[in-house]
Design a protein around this motif. Structure first.
Motif, PDB file in Angstrom:
ATOM      1  N   LYS A 111       0.824  -1.213   0.000  1.00 57.65           N
ATOM      2  CA  LYS A 111       0.000   0.000   0.000  1.00 57.65           C
ATOM      3  C   LYS A 111       0.855   1.259   0.000  1.00 57.65           C
ATOM      4  CE  LYS A 111      -3.972  -2.134   2.267  1.00 57.65           C
ATOM      5  NZ  LYS A 111      -3.364  -3.473   2.340  1.00 57.65           N
ATOM      6  N   SER A 112       1.972   1.227   0.714  1.00 51.54           N
ATOM      7  CA  SER A 112       2.839   2.411   0.722  1.00 51.54           C
ATOM      8  C   SER A 112       3.374   2.683  -0.678  1.00 51.54           C
ATOM      9  CB  SER A 112       3.982   2.230   1.715  1.00 51.54           C
ATOM     10  OG  SER A 112       4.734   1.056   1.427  1.00 51.54           O
ATOM     11  N   ALA A 113       3.714   1.639  -1.438  1.00 50.27           N
ATOM     12  CA  ALA A 113       4.176   1.820  -2.818  1.00 50.27           C
ATOM     13  C   ALA A 113       3.036   2.294  -3.711  1.00 50.27           C
ATOM     14  CB  ALA A 113       4.760   0.512  -3.345  1.00 50.27           C
ATOM     15  N   VAL A 141      -4.694   2.810  10.997  1.00 48.07           N
ATOM     16  CA  VAL A 141      -3.390   2.164  10.862  1.00 48.07           C
ATOM     17  C   VAL A 141      -3.613   0.785  10.261  1.00 48.07           C
ATOM     18  CG1 VAL A 141      -1.298   1.394  12.053  1.00 48.07           C
ATOM     19  CG2 VAL A 141      -2.551   3.397  12.895  1.00 48.07           C
ATOM     20  N   LYS A 142      -2.976   0.524   9.136  1.00 45.71           N
ATOM     21  CA  LYS A 142      -3.149  -0.764   8.468  1.00 45.71           C
ATOM     22  C   LYS A 142      -1.805  -1.270   7.951  1.00 45.71           C
ATOM     23  CE  LYS A 142      -4.888   1.777   4.428  1.00 45.71           C
ATOM     24  NZ  LYS A 142      -6.069   1.966   3.562  1.00 45.71           N
ATOM     25  N   VAL A 152      -6.271  -4.202  10.762  1.00 43.90           N
ATOM     26  CA  VAL A 152      -6.528  -2.765  10.644  1.00 43.90           C
ATOM     27  C   VAL A 152      -6.966  -2.224  12.005  1.00 43.90           C
ATOM     28  CG1 VAL A 152      -7.973  -1.010   9.565  1.00 43.90           C
ATOM     29  CG2 VAL A 152      -7.116  -2.921   8.207  1.00 43.90           C
ATOM     30  N   ARG A 153      -6.407  -1.095  12.394  1.00 48.84           N
ATOM     31  CA  ARG A 153      -6.739  -0.476  13.677  1.00 48.84           C
ATOM     32  C   ARG A 153      -7.194   0.967  13.453  1.00 48.84           C
ATOM     33  NH1 ARG A 153      -6.026  -5.082  14.394  1.00 48.84           N
ATOM     34  NH2 ARG A 153      -4.582  -6.152  15.815  1.00 48.84           N
ATOM     35  N   PRO A 171       3.329  -0.742   9.343  1.00 46.12           N
ATOM     36  CA  PRO A 171       2.131   0.099   9.432  1.00 46.12           C
ATOM     37  C   PRO A 171       2.136   1.284   8.472  1.00 46.12           C
ATOM     38  CG  PRO A 171       3.610   0.540  11.260  1.00 46.12           C
ATOM     39  CD  PRO A 171       4.193  -0.624  10.524  1.00 46.12           C
ATOM     40  N   VAL A 172       0.955   1.572   7.947  1.00 43.73           N
ATOM     41  CA  VAL A 172       0.711   2.775   7.157  1.00 43.73           C
ATOM     42  C   VAL A 172      -0.380   3.559   7.874  1.00 43.73           C
ATOM     43  CG1 VAL A 172      -0.087   3.686   4.955  1.00 43.73           C
ATOM     44  CG2 VAL A 172       1.319   1.622   4.997  1.00 43.73           C
TER      45      VAL A 172
END
Length: 423
Positions: A111-113, A141-142, A152-153, A171-172
Motif C-alpha cells: 500500500k505504501s508503494a 493504521v493498516k 486494521v486499527r 504500518p501505514v
C-alpha cells in the motif's frame, strides 16, 4: 480443440473456488489445483497436488516440477503474496501468470508503494509519516501488505496510535474514511485496453469477504480512477481495487490487487465471466462484454461438503418423498443422481410406490434411462433383500434405512444428506 492447461494456486481459497466454478464447464480449459495446506481445494479440483508453502526453500523446485509434469501454460494466483512471489519467477518456468507483471504485482501488494506511485491524485487518502502531522482524528493504521481488513486499527488519539503502530506489521497511517466502501472489478486485455470496470457494494462483510453485493451503474469518478491505474501499471487480465468515501463523500483508494476478487461472482452472474475472459485473452482473442445489468444482487453463504470414506459401485434410491416430492422432481436429488452418473456409479430405483412407477417418473420429467434397474417392491417385502453391496442407500423412511444398515452394514442416508455428498 486444444485446452489451456490452467493451474489455480492456492486452490482452497474462496477466490480459487470461484475460478473453479467459472471455468469448470469451459471447453477451452483443463483445470488443475494445488495448495500448501489440506483444505477444500482437494474436493473442488479433480486434478490436484500438494506443494510446499512459498516460504519453504523446497517450493521453487517442487512447483517447477509440478508445472512441467502437468505441462501447465497458465496460472491463476489466488492470494496477493503468492501472486507477488510467482510474478518474478514464472518466466523462468516457461509459464504465464494471469496479470503477472512483476512491477505491477510489487506495487499492488504494498500500500505504501501504491500511495507513493499515485501521490497527488485527489483519490489518494492523506497519509502521515509522523504523529505530529495529524490534525484530524481518528486515523487508520493498516499493514502495508495486508488484505481483507486484517490487522486494521482505528486510533482516536496519540496514545491509541502508538499502541496500534506496535501491533500492526509494516504500518501505514491514513486518514479515516467513514463512508461507503466498494470493490471495483476490472479487466485489461493483452493490448492494454481497459475492457471492463464494474463497481459493486460490500453490504455485509464476514472475515473480509463480501457476503452481500450489489452491481452498480457506471460512476465517472470510479471509471476515471480505473483508467489512471490501468495507464500507470502494466495490467493484463482480471484485477480489482477498493474505494471508500471520505467525510465529504469523495472516493478514496484503499488498495489495488492484481488477482481476481473473491466477490467477482457478481460480475459472472451479470454475464461477465472474468476468469474465462482471462483464458480468451491468453489466446489473444478480440473480446467483448455482454452485460446483463438486471442480475444485480448476489448473496453468498458457507457451503458444506462431506467426504465419504467408502468405495461403492451402486446407489439404491427411493422414489416417493426422496426423488419425487409432491409429484415434482426433487432438484437436490436430481443434482445428486446426475453427479453419481458422472462418477460412473450405477443407479437403482428401489421403491414401494403405490401407483404406476413409469407414469410417476414421466409426470415428474425424470427419464427412466437414468436407472440401471427399477425394482418395485410390494407390502411385506424388505428393500434390504434387493440391496447388493458395495452400495449406498438413500431413503426418507428411517425404518427402511435401519433395516438396510443392519443387514448390510453399508452407508445409508436420509434425503437431507444429498446436499452434502459428492459436490
Amino acid at each position: 480443440m486444444t485446452r489451456i492447461r490452467t493451474l489455480v494456486f492456492p486452490s482452497g481459497t474462496e477466490v480459487a473456488l470461484e475460478i473453479a466454478r467459472a471455468l469448470e464447464h469451459s471447453v477451452h480449459v483443463e483445470l488443475y489445483g494445488a495448495s500448501s495446506r489440506d483444505d477444500h481445494g482437494v474436493l473442488s479440483f479433480p486434478r490436484y497436488a500438494s506443494v510446499p508453502s512459498i516460504t519453504d526453500t523446497a517450493f521453487d523446485e517442487r512447483f517447477a516440477e509440478l508445472l512441467a509434469d502437468w505441462r501447465i501454460e497458465l496460472i491463476f494466483a489466488t492470494h496477493d503474496s503468492v501472486h507477488e512471489y510467482l510474478a518474478s519467477r514464472v518466466d523462468a518456468w516457461g509459464v504465464r501468470l494471469v496479470n503477472g507483471d512483476p512491477e505491477a504485482a510489487r506495487v499492488a501488494r504494498c500500500k505504501s508503494a501504491t500511495y507513493a506511485l499515485f501521490k497527488g491524485m485527489p483519490w489518494i487518502p492523506r497519509c502521515y509519516a509522523d504523529i505530529n502531522e495529524i490534525l484530524l482524528w481518528p486515523v487508520v493504521v493498516k499493514p502495508s501488505r495486508g488484505q481483507g481488513g486484517q490487522a486494521v486499527r482505528i486510533a482516536s488519539n496519540p496514545t491509541a496510535l502508538v499502541a496500534a503502530l506496535e501491533s500492526v506489521p509494516e504500518p501505514v497511517i491514513c486518514e479515516y474514511l467513514p463512508g461507503e466502501e466498494l470493490t471495483v472489478d476490472c479487466f485489461t486485455t493483452y493490448d492494454g485496453c481497459l475492457l471492463y470496470v464494474g463497481a459493486r457494494t460490500r453490504e455485509r462483510v464476514v472475515g473480509g469477504v463480501a457476503m452481500r453485493s450489489r452491481l452498480l451503474v457506471s460512476d465517472p469518478c470510479i471509471d476515471g480512477i480505473a483508467a489512471i491505474i490501468n495507464r500507470r501499471l502494466n495490467m493484463r487480465g482480471p484485477w480489482f481495487f477498493q474505494v471508500k468515501r471520505d467525510e465529504r463523500g469523495s472516493w478514496k483508494l484503499l488498495e489495488i490487487s492484481c488477482r481476481l476478487a473473491t466477490g467477482s461472482a457478481v460480475q459472472r452472474a451479470a454475464g461477465v465471466n472474468l476468469p474465462l475472459l482471462a483464458i480468451q485473452d491468453h489466446l489473444q482473442r478480440n473480446l467483448r462484454v455482454l452485460l446483463e445489468p438486471r442480475m444485480c444482487l448476489l448473496e453468498r453463504r458457507l457451503e458444506n461438503s462431506v467426504v465419504l470414506d467408502y468405495d461403492f459401485s451402486t446407489c439404491y434410491i427411493d422414489l416417493d418423498d426422496t426423488l419425487v416430492c409432491g409429484g415434482l422432481a426433487n432438484p437436490q436429488a436430481m443434482r445428486f443422481v446426475y453427479r453419481l452418473l458422472q462418477l460412473r456409479k450405477k443407479l437403482v430405483l428401489l421403491t414401494r410406490h403405490a401407483g404406476d412407477v413409469m407414469q410417476t417418473l414421466a409426470a415428474a420429467c425424470i427419464p427412466v434411462s437414468l436407472f440401471k434397474t427399477i425394482i418395485h417392491v410390494h407390502d411385506g417385502e424388505l428393500k434390504s433383500a434387493h440391496v447388493c453391496p458395495p452400495a449406498i442407500f438413500v431413503d426418507n423412511h428411517f425404518l427402511e434405512r435401519l433395516d438396510v444398515s443392519s443387514k448390510h452394514g453399508i452407508p445409508v442416508f436420509d434425503v437431507d444428506a444429498m446436499d452434502l455428498l459428492f459436490r
